[in-house]
Enzyme design. Structure first.
Site, PDB file in Angstrom:
ATOM      1  N   SER A  39       0.821  -1.208   0.000  1.00 40.86           N
ATOM      2  CA  SER A  39       0.000   0.000   0.000  1.00 40.86           C
ATOM      3  C   SER A  39       0.861   1.267   0.000  1.00 40.86           C
ATOM      4  CB  SER A  39      -0.945  -0.063   1.207  1.00 40.86           C
ATOM      5  OG  SER A  39      -1.933   0.918   1.128  1.00 40.86           O
TER       6      SER A  39
ATOM      7  N   ASP B 127      -9.408  -5.071  -5.518  1.00 44.31           N
ATOM      8  CA  ASP B 127      -8.851  -4.058  -4.619  1.00 44.31           C
ATOM      9  C   ASP B 127      -9.427  -2.684  -4.966  1.00 44.31           C
ATOM     10  OD1 ASP B 127      -7.179  -2.314  -3.184  1.00 44.31           O
ATOM     11  OD2 ASP B 127      -5.429  -3.616  -3.429  1.00 44.31           O
TER      12      ASP B 127
ATOM     13  N   HIS C  59      -7.491  -5.390  -1.055  1.00 46.34           N
ATOM     14  CA  HIS C  59      -6.320  -4.701  -0.510  1.00 46.34           C
ATOM     15  C   HIS C  59      -5.646  -5.422   0.666  1.00 46.34           C
ATOM     16  CE1 HIS C  59      -4.050  -0.998  -0.769  1.00 46.34           C
ATOM     17  NE2 HIS C  59      -4.082  -0.873   0.538  1.00 46.34           N
TER      18      HIS C  59
END
Ligand SMILES: *[C@@H]1O[C@H](CO)[C@@H](O)[C@H](O)[C@H]1NC(C)=O
Ligand SMILES: *[C@@H]1O[C@H](CO)[C@@H](O)[C@H](O)[C@H]1NC(C)=O
Length: 414
Positions: free
Chosen positions: A186, A356, A389
């Site tokens: 991320s 995601d 994610h």
């Protein structure tokens, strides 16, 4: 979607803006005092230190380091020099593991040991280093500022890219004399891309693995994502004047409550709506995760991320007033991080998920477009159709699907 034991959505914390996920009912869960499960970081992690709470309890060696950034932050770094079976650290290739925003190094250690990336890397012969970004529970120190001082929080991810990453690279390279493999999740990917685009890290870098890579946020289309981003850009009533974004503090929970009360916003289903339908989280470890998370970040960091949603490109923090930008950058607009400037021969592995909502496949495509000059044989891309994610950080099957790919990618670099 995966629900926690008490019925609210498990929280996705490696990602940004996600503090809005801490809807009131979730906040109660945060202070509920869960009993830690076998494979997880105990809630007292902060007092014990991450080595004791997340690593040595599983029978691994662990060393704690402090490193001071050029702008004075004292970061805590943990090193796992060898696998459970031993073998010492000589001649091992170091790997630097970097978490995302509102998380810290312990985010990699919430699952069972055989499922956790740092321990898997250690067992496969790597010398593993786990970073904790400024402002998170183990890294709330500065050579002259206290976290109670608003100046302590005067940074965005620009500074993570400019100061935190180089400090940890220097530490690892200094201790091992070796070039470093990097793996980030991320925001941990964003800051690496930004840093590399400015020519930093390159001389000490062996290769880079980017999980759920975030460079563009143009395709955040969920109502909550958009409102959250707008909120950080000005309408933030209860947050005005706040320097630290501490998700469990009263001003922040008040803000979240007000945000979630807006018509059309469904915070109860936030996790799925915002980070995507994570397929593979462990209900009980996700629940435990809530006791340690989310970690603080700076308001300025969340504002910067919200600017990325608004403006599309990848630029430095925008002071919004041309003369102030001029003062900081010598230009009325913030400088662009030009990803085409990343040296084209840096070995790069990129893994992204079909579901995601934060590293949306369309935004990953934009990232890949901006890397189109990269040497083809140096760029490895993995697409995981079912992943969202948080699956990359704590999916129970991430070892089989993603981490084995990371391992073979690292092992193929010389
Ligand atoms: C989920 O976590 C719990 C507690 O750590 C553990 O006992 C269980 O085996 C885990 N399940 C899976 C599928 O990993
Ligand atoms: C980025 O760099 C490339 C190559 O160095 C250049 O062609 C391009 O115009 C730059 N883009 C921006 C937005 O500056």
């Amino acid at each position: 979607m995966i629900m926690s034991a008490s019925g609210f959505p498990s929280l996705a914390l490696g990602c940004f803006l996600l503090a809005v996920a801490v809807a009131p009912h979730v906040v109660h869960g945060l202070s509920r005092g869960l009993t830690p499960g076998g494979g997880a970081v105990a809630p007292s992690a902060s007092a014990a230190g991450l080595c004791a709470s997340g690593i040595t309890i599983h029978g691994y060696q662990c060393q704690e380091f402090d490193v001071v950034t050029k702008d004075g932050y004292i970061l805590s770094v943990q090193r796992i020099p060898e696998g459970r079976a031993g073998g010492g650290s000589t001649n091992k290739q170091p790997v630097f593991i970097q978490h995302g925003v509102l998380a810290d190094g312990s985010a990699w250690l919430v699952n069972l040991p055989e499922q956790n990336l740092p321990l898997i890397l250690a067992d496969n012969g790597f010398d593993v280093w786990i970073a904790n970004g400024r402002g998170t529970q183990f890294s709330r120190r500065h050579t002259s500022l206290s976290p109670a001082n608003p100046e302590f929080w005067d940074w965005s991810w620009d500074e993570l890219a400019a100061f935190d990453l180089p400090a940890v690279f220097d530490l690892i390279h200094g201790k091992t004399g070796k070039k470093v493999h990097y793996v980030g999740h991320s925001l941990g990917t964003t800051i690496a891309l930004a840093s590399l685009s400015e020519g930093k890290l390159v001389d000490k870098l062996q290769s880079v693995a980017l999980l759920s890579p975030v460079a563009y946020l143009t395709h955040i289309t969920t109502a909550l994502g958009i409102v959250a981003a707008r909120s950080f850009l000005g309408e933030v009533g209860s947050l005005i004047g706040l320097a630290e974004f501490n998700p469990v503090s009263k001003p922040v929970t008040d803000f979240l409550e007000a945000l979630c009360a807006r018509p059309g916003l469904d915070c109860y289903d936030f996790l799925t709506a915002f980070t995507g339908p994570n397929c593979c989280l462990n209900v009980s470890t996700a629940d435990l995760f809530l006791t340690n998370y989310p970690q603080s970040t700076s308001m300025k960091n969340l504002v910067h991320l919200s600017q990325t949603v608004r403006d599309g490109g990848l630029t430095k923090y925008n002071y919004e007033i041309p003369s102030t930008n001029m003062m900081h950058y010598g230009d009325a607009s913030p400088p662009v991080y030009n990803l085409s400037n990343i040296p084209h021969d840096v070995p790069m592995f990129l893994s992204y998920g079909g579901l995601d909502s934060l590293a949306d496949p369309k935004d990953v495509q934009l990232l890949l477009d901006s890397l189109k000059l990269h040497d083809v044989e140096k760029l490895t891309v993995q697409f995981v159709k079912d992943y969202a994610h948080m699956d990359f950080l704590m999916g129970v099957n991430a070892k089989d699907i993603v981490y084995t790919q990371v391992l073979s990618f690292f092992k193929n670099q010389h």
